[in-house]
Each structure stands twice: as C-alpha cells, then as structure tokens.
Design a protein around this motif. Structure first.
Motif, PDB file in Angstrom:
ATOM      1  N   ARG A 135       0.819  -1.209  -0.085  1.00  0.00           N
ATOM      2  CA  ARG A 135      -0.055   0.019   0.074  1.00  0.00           C
ATOM      3  C   ARG A 135       0.883   1.272  -0.283  1.00  0.00           C
ATOM      4  N   GLU A 139       0.657   4.556  -2.523  1.00  0.00           N
ATOM      5  CA  GLU A 139       0.785   5.913  -2.223  1.00  0.00           C
ATOM      6  C   GLU A 139       1.880   6.743  -2.561  1.00  0.00           C
ATOM      7  N   SER A 171      -3.306  -0.587  -6.149  1.00  0.00           N
ATOM      8  CA  SER A 171      -4.667  -0.260  -6.650  1.00  0.00           C
ATOM      9  C   SER A 171      -5.305   0.800  -5.843  1.00  0.00           C
ATOM     10  N   ASP A 172      -5.466   0.651  -4.511  1.00  0.00           N
ATOM     11  CA  ASP A 172      -6.404   1.259  -3.795  1.00  0.00           C
ATOM     12  C   ASP A 172      -6.039   2.636  -3.601  1.00  0.00           C
ATOM     13  N   PRO A 173      -4.719   3.175  -3.439  1.00  0.00           N
ATOM     14  CA  PRO A 173      -4.661   4.469  -3.239  1.00  0.00           C
ATOM     15  C   PRO A 173      -4.997   5.224  -4.506  1.00  0.00           C
ATOM     16  N   THR A 175      -7.637   4.294  -6.855  1.00  0.00           N
ATOM     17  CA  THR A 175      -8.621   4.369  -6.870  1.00  0.00           C
ATOM     18  C   THR A 175      -9.403   5.119  -5.794  1.00  0.00           C
ATOM     19  N   GLU A 176      -8.748   5.389  -4.466  1.00  0.00           N
ATOM     20  CA  GLU A 176      -9.293   6.235  -3.716  1.00  0.00           C
ATOM     21  C   GLU A 176      -9.166   7.634  -4.155  1.00  0.00           C
ATOM     22  N   LYS A 177      -8.275   7.949  -4.709  1.00  0.00           N
ATOM     23  CA  LYS A 177      -7.681   9.403  -4.989  1.00  0.00           C
ATOM     24  C   LYS A 177      -8.817   9.689  -6.175  1.00  0.00           C
ATOM     25  N   ALA A 179     -11.826   8.571  -6.751  1.00  0.00           N
ATOM     26  CA  ALA A 179     -13.014   8.985  -6.180  1.00  0.00           C
ATOM     27  C   ALA A 179     -13.172  10.119  -5.315  1.00  0.00           C
ATOM     28  N   ALA A 180     -12.026  10.463  -4.827  1.00  0.00           N
ATOM     29  CA  ALA A 180     -12.030  11.808  -3.986  1.00  0.00           C
ATOM     30  C   ALA A 180     -11.858  13.027  -4.660  1.00  0.00           C
ATOM     31  N   ASP A 181     -11.214  12.861  -5.803  1.00  0.00           N
ATOM     32  CA  ASP A 181     -10.867  14.324  -6.223  1.00  0.00           C
ATOM     33  C   ASP A 181     -11.228  14.307  -7.767  1.00  0.00           C
TER      34      ASP A 181
END
Lengths: 324, 358
Positions: A135, A139, A171-173, A175-177, A179-181
């Motif tokens: 992770r 990041e 992947s997670d950081p 896809t989260e980014k 979704a957020a920005d």
C-alpha cells in the motif's frame, strides 16, 4: 547381492557422517524457503540476494528450497524441523495454512523469519517479518503523480493479478484518489490477469486507443505490463515519457525498466525491494550475540524502505544500485 | 434447388463458426458502428500504419491462429491434443533470445539463424511428445503434460534471466510493421505458415493420410500408411507453428518473459479447433475452421474490451458466449437443426407442388 547392498549402505552412512561432521562446527544452520526464481525479475534478485548473503564465509550453513506451491513449501519446512536447523526463513506462496508448522518449529526451538510476504497467523509464531508494504508503494506513486500538478488526471489503469497483495496495495490508493478528487478520472481499468501478462495489457491499451479514449497517464502495476502498453502507444504513434503526451508509470524497478526511465521513455518506476537478506542477517547475528531485535511494530514487522524513481532525476548509479 | 444444397454442403463444418462470426459482427455494428472504422497513423518508428479494432483483432489473434493450425493437425492424426504448446513456446522464445545474445549483434542474418535454430529445437521437443504418443501409445494429454509442467522452467534454464531484452529496430519490425507496409507483420506470419501447410497438405497426399490415420489406424496400416510417421509429422509441423508464434510474441515487446509468453494459449488453441467444427477425436479436419475459431476468440476478447467490461467479469462473459457457440456446433443440436431444415425444405417444396397442382 546382499553383500553389495550392505556395503553400499555402510558407505552411505560413513559418507553422511563425515558430511555432517564437516557441516558442523560454528556455522549457523539456516533453512530458506522461497518461490521459483523464474517467476519474475523480482524473485530472481531476491533468491540471488539470499544466496549471496547466507554463505559459509558469512558463517552460515544454509539450505535453499524454491517451490512455487504451498504444499511443497510446508513439506520443506517440516524437513527443516526434522533436520534441526537453527533458523527458518520463509516467503510463503499462500498466506494461510502455516499455523501448525510454525507452532512445531517454535516447540522445537527454531526461530522463524518471514521475508517479502506476510503469513496470516499469530505474530508470536515468528521472530520477525521483513516485508514490503504494498500500500505504501501505491501511496508513494499517487503522491508523485499529484506532485506533478497537472490540470487533469485521465488514467489508464492496468491491474495485476486480481486479489494479490501487490495488486490491492497498488490499486487502492489510486482508486481512492480518483473517487475523492474530481480532477482525476478513470478512463479505463483492465487487468493483465494471473500472470501479469504484458500482451494482455497491450490489447487493453489498443482497445482504449481504438475507442479514441483520451488518457494522459498509464498506471501499470508492474514493469512488464507498462511495457505492453508502451508497445500499443508506439504502434499508434502516441508519444510518451518525459517529453511525450502520456505519462508512463510502472512498478518493480527492473534494470531494463529503469533504463527506459533514464532514456526518458517512461516517467516513474516504484520500487518493490527484494533485498531483505542483509536485514535478516543482522538480526540473526544480534540474536546469536545474545541481543534483542529492536524496531519491530505490533505485528513483529520491519517494513522495507522503498523508493519511487522519477525519470527527470534518475542516474546510472541508481540503476546499478536498485535495478533488478 | 440442387445448386443451393451444394452451397450448403460445401460449407459443412464452417457453417456454425461463420454464423457465430457474422453474429459478432452484427452485434458490434448495432452497438457501435465506429467499431469497424479503420484509420491511418504514424507509429513511433515513422511508418504509416493501419489502426482500428479490425486490425487489432487480426493482429492480436496471429499467435493463436498459427498454433491452432498445428493443433488441428495433431488432433486429426492422434485424436488428442498437445497441451504443452504454451510451455514449449517459452522454450522456443528462450532459444531464439539465447542465439541472438550469443551472436552479439542483432542483424537480419542473426535473426534468421535464431529463427532456424529455435524452430529446430522446438521440433525436437515436439518430437519428444510425438514419440510418446505415436511409439509408446500414451494418451496425448498425459504425454504432453510432462512438458506442460516443466517447459517454462526449462526455458528459464536456457536463459538464466527472468526477462531478457532485445532492443533492435529489426525486432520491432517483426513485432510491429515493416517499413512502407501499413499492415502489422504478425499477419504475414499467419499467411506464411498457412501457405506452408496448404502446400504440404494440398499438393501431397498428406491430408488424406492424416485423416485416414485419425479415423482408423488399423485400416490405414493395412493400406500401407505408416501411422507412426504420420503422427510424428503432425507434431513436427506443430513445432514449426509454435516456434513462429513464439518468435512473434517475443518480438512484439522486444523482451522474453518465461511466465507470460503464450500463457494459456493451449486452452484457446484447443477451443479454436473445436469452434472450427473439427472433431477433437481426430479424423476429418479443416484448417480454415480452426483459423476462423481463433479469430472468433480474439474478436470476442476485443469486443469485451471495447465495451469496457470490468476486468473481473471479462472471463465470465467470454465463457458464456463460447458455451453457446460450442453447444450450437454440437452433434445433437446440429442433427436437430438439419432435421428442422429438411422439414422446412420439404414443407416449402410441398406447397410449391400444391400450387403447381392448382
């Protein structure tokens, strides 16, 4: 005939006794369980790092087993317990199913080190785990992208083997980014499949190009798949790299990939460090000298320090030092 | 009416794959007419190249099409499949790369030598399979299981490096496009292998011999055909196919990855043979059917990618469509359809007769 068999057996016994006597002495007995070196450049470097470190000159009597499946690895671990080694080092093919063997090792007074990959079990069953934080790798990569300060982030995302620790962590950081920005959009998401297949990555990129999809970032979760996408871009005449239209990002830091960074054809490569041998070597030496291992977290882990390389700043020295 | 029946009969086993292909094309036309647009772009080497989904499909299916042809021959002669084509492909790729590295420089001559040597090595490995099947009468799947499981390790031994690189304009020419020709080079590889096999099979009695051995070995032997030789020939030709496909795969990316070169291609190749209407039990065969099967499989993949199906779902969608195609081509459905067709024809001619009577 019987005489021959008896003679043969006697010979074998004598030989094995001398072998044991020779192997004995002050050497520390270590059993190392790893995956197949042909798996990837990463594994090849990892196996080499271990064989270079755990040598006779360095005070070790090391036995190496490379097996791609969990059952073969467990078998090897049982063998090491029977052979009464001092330490067992494991990079597990599967994260579960190790409790019983690790308990047996503990009961036999054998200390276990995990390297590269975690095992899901009670942290008391192993002395320390020297592992990568996948992770963290994701990041670092996303933070690097953000530092570019682009107006728009239109991402073509090529995932690794779905469900693997490396894929989820990388992947997670991202896809989260996304979704957020709202400046970040996912143009297309595909996977190279279980073998992280570069050819599949090439086909996915071709489909995106044929559909005239507009992307300016390729986030591929290993070097091979990044190379597959680049082949599709080259075929369509789309420029990439430092002076190009599309930013190319890969992971693992293979030597050939870092050379593409140096040539300005790619932009970023995230490190996944295969060099855990020195850390474990130091820990064992500390334990043998009667000391305590320090710096472990609540899961008995030490996280390997991992870098991300930028094509604008990478040097030949970096390639020689970190290239796999 | 006689003429029409002849037209129908000449298609034979190709009818189902052709219909499947037509339906896929129709589906894509309705979904997005732009799917079939072909453009012209300049690639990174400065060559003018054709782009578009159709070009992608024909280009990407090349390795599969080549191996499907070889697989058809082995299937026809031995009544079984070679599941080691992907693993032995990794060995051919490793030999090819090893030869080029040993030569020091990459020139047209060294590439040709590499191709020749890798072809010979692959034929040897395939003859090992062939000997187990033809001489020792081991089930093809079991005989080829050996190289299926250890082939990629052997490939790694040959090179001793996980991902060796080949950086040269000649390599990218083979993997991408020839200067001045806008069509991807792998397509020419398919045509060349196809021509070679057509020459071997159409100009000689090999096709007849292969089918005879596949249908009835005993009868073939009584008629003076040597079943062992015919089976070994089919494996040797498969070896040629595998080596060409492997070299194409290596040149596409300019690097060799032992784990991913031609990964899982054995399953797709067997599928292509089956979709093409060939009996997996051996005997009569049509290479054109298998080639058609290969393009159908690739068209399906490209269609799913074009529809932007989520990565986790791609394989499931693919499986559903393939099940439908295979069931439609199954003997039970086929005989039902033929009966229905016959009923329809007689019904029609009955009504015509009645009309004439009126």
């Amino acid at each position: 005939m019987k005489k021959f068999v008896a003679l043969f057996l006697a010979l074998v016994m004598v030989l094995s006794c001398t072998a044991m006597a020779l192997a004995d002495g002050d050497l520390i007995k270590v059993g190392i369980i790893n995956l197949d070196p042909s798996e990837s450049g990463y594994r090849q470097a990892n196996v080499k790092n271990l064989t270079d470190t755990f040598t006779k000159e360095n005070g070790y009597d090391a036995t190496f087993v490379t097996a791609p499946t969990a059952d073969k690895q467990l078998e090897a671990a049982r063998g090491f317990i029977t052979a009464e080694v001092d330490y067992i080092l494991v990079s597990a093919a599967e994260t579960t199913g190790w409790d019983e063997v690790l308990q047996d090792a503990k009961d036999a007074g054998i200390k276990v080190f995990l390297f590269d990959r975690m095992i899901e079990c009670d942290p008391d069953l192993y002395t320390a785990a020297v592992v990568s934080d996948m992770r963290q790798e994701g990041e670092t990569a996303v933070a690097w992208l953000e530092s570019l300060g682009l107006d728009e982030y239109k991402v073509l995302h090529i995932q690794g083997q779905l469900g693997s620790a490396a894929q989820i962590g990388r992947s997670d950081p991202l896809t989260e980014k996304i979704a957020a920005d709202e400046k970040w959009t996912m143009v297309r998401e595909g996977t190279g499949g279980d073998s992280w297949d570069p050819n599949e990555a090439r086909k996915i990129a071709e489909a995106a190009i044929n559909a005239k999809e507009d992307f300016n970032i390729v986030y591929a979760e290993n070097d091979g798949m990044a190379d597959g996408v680049v082949a599709a871009l080259d075929a369509a005449g789309i420029t990439h790299g430092v002076d190009g239209d599309v930013i190319i990002m890969g992971f693992d830091c293979n030597k050939w990939a870092l050379e593409k960074l140096l040539a300005g054809e790619w932009n970023y490569d995230g490190q996944c460090s295969p060099f855990q041998a020195n850390v474990i070597d130091q820990m064992i030496k500390t334990l043998e000298a009667g000391g305590e291992i320090e710096g472990l977290n609540e899961l008995n882990q030490i996280i390997s320090e991992e870098k991300g390389f930028d094509a604008r700043t990478i040097t030949q020295e970096d390639i020689d030092a970190y290239g796999l | 009416m006689h003429g029409k029946k002849k037209w129908y009969a000449s298609l034979g086993q190709l009818l189902i794959p052709l219909v499947a292909m037509a339906l896929l094309i129709l589906f894509n036309l309705l979904r997005d007419p732009g799917f079939f647009s072909i453009g012209l772009a300049t690639n990174s080497s400065g060559n003018r190249v054709l782009t578009g989904n159709i070009i992608s499909i024909i280009d990407s299916a090349s390795e599969l099409a080549i191996i499907s042809m070889g697989m058809t021959l082995v299937t026809a002669a031995c009544g079984g499949q070679d599941i080691s084509v992907g693993a032995v492909g990794a060995i051919s790729g490793a030999v090819f790369v090893k030869v080029l590295q040993a030569m020091g420089s990459i020139s047209v001559g060294s590439v040709l030598l590499g191709l020749l040597l890798c072809c010979l090595a692959t034929i040897l490995f395939k003859l090992f399979n062939g000997t187990l099947v033809a001489v020792f009468h081991i089930q093809p799947m079991i005989a080829t299981l050996i190289l299926y499981s250890c082939g990629r390790s052997i490939a790694y031994w040959i090179n001793g490096d996980a991902t060796p690189q080949l950086n040269s304009p000649i390599i990218s020419t083979i993997g991408m496009t020839l200067p001045g020709i806008p069509v991807p080079t792998p397509i020419f590889a398919v045509i060349l292998v196809g021509l070679l096999l057509v020459l071997v099979f159409r100009l000689t009695t090999t096709q007849l011999y292969t089918q005879t051995v596949g249908i009835n070995q005993g009868a073939a032997r009584l008629n003076g055909i040597h079943p062992t030789a015919v089976k070994l020939l089919s494996f040797a030709l498969l070896g040629v196919c595998v080596s060409v496909a492997a070299v194409t795969g290596v040149c596409r990316l300019g690097q060799l990855n032992h784990k991913t070169l031609l990964a899982d291609i054995e399953m797709d190749a067997i599928l292509a043979v089956a979709i093409g209407g060939n009996s997996l039990g051996g005997g009569r065969f049509r290479l054109s059917g298998s080639i058609l099967g290969a393009y159908i499989i690739q068209m399906l993949t490209t269609t799913l990618y074009a529809m932007n199906v989520a990565p986790v779902n791609v394989k499931a969608y693919k499986a559903v469509v393939i099940i439908i195609i295979v069931i439609a081509g199954s003997p039970v459905v086929k005989s039902k359809l033929t009966a229905l067709w016959a009923k329809f024809r007689t019904g029609k001619s009955d009504s015509i007769r009645r009309k004439e009577a009126d």
